[in-house]
Write a protein that holds these residues in place. Structure first.
Motif, short mmCIF file in Angstrom:
data_model
loop_
_atom_site.label_atom_id
_atom_site.label_comp_id
_atom_site.label_asym_id
_atom_site.label_seq_id
_atom_site.Cartn_x
_atom_site.Cartn_y
_atom_site.Cartn_z
N ALA A 42 0.83 -1.21 0.00
CA ALA A 42 0.00 0.00 0.00
C ALA A 42 0.86 1.26 0.00
N ILE A 43 1.94 1.25 0.76
CA ILE A 43 2.84 2.42 0.78
C ILE A 43 3.49 2.60 -0.58
N THR A 46 0.85 3.96 -3.02
CA THR A 46 0.55 5.35 -2.69
C THR A 46 1.67 6.27 -3.14
N ALA A 50 1.23 9.13 -6.01
CA ALA A 50 1.52 10.52 -5.66
C ALA A 50 2.57 11.10 -6.60
#
Length: 64
Positions: A42-43, A46, A50
């Protein structure tokens, strides 16, 4: 010293009780590893989103 002896006896008894129970379910370690992997994914996603969004927004021309 009596409190220490009592706590030690209680701990030994509890560990013996846990060892005697053959069906205790799954260990929490595999679950923690899976959760850690999902968080890492997930990191990563993300951060990638971004970065792409920031690059896309920087490519938009500004009004003169």
């Amino acid at each position: 010293m009596s409190l220490f002896t009592h706590l030690q006896a209680a701990l030994v008894a509890r560990l013996a009780e846990l060892r005697s129970d053959g069906e205790r379910g799954d260990s929490p370690v595999p679950t923690a590893v899976i959760i850690f992997g999902l968080v890492a994914a997930a990191i990563t996603v993300t951060a990638l989103v971004a970065t792409r969004a920031e690059g896309w927004m920087n490519a938009i021309p500004t009004a003169p």
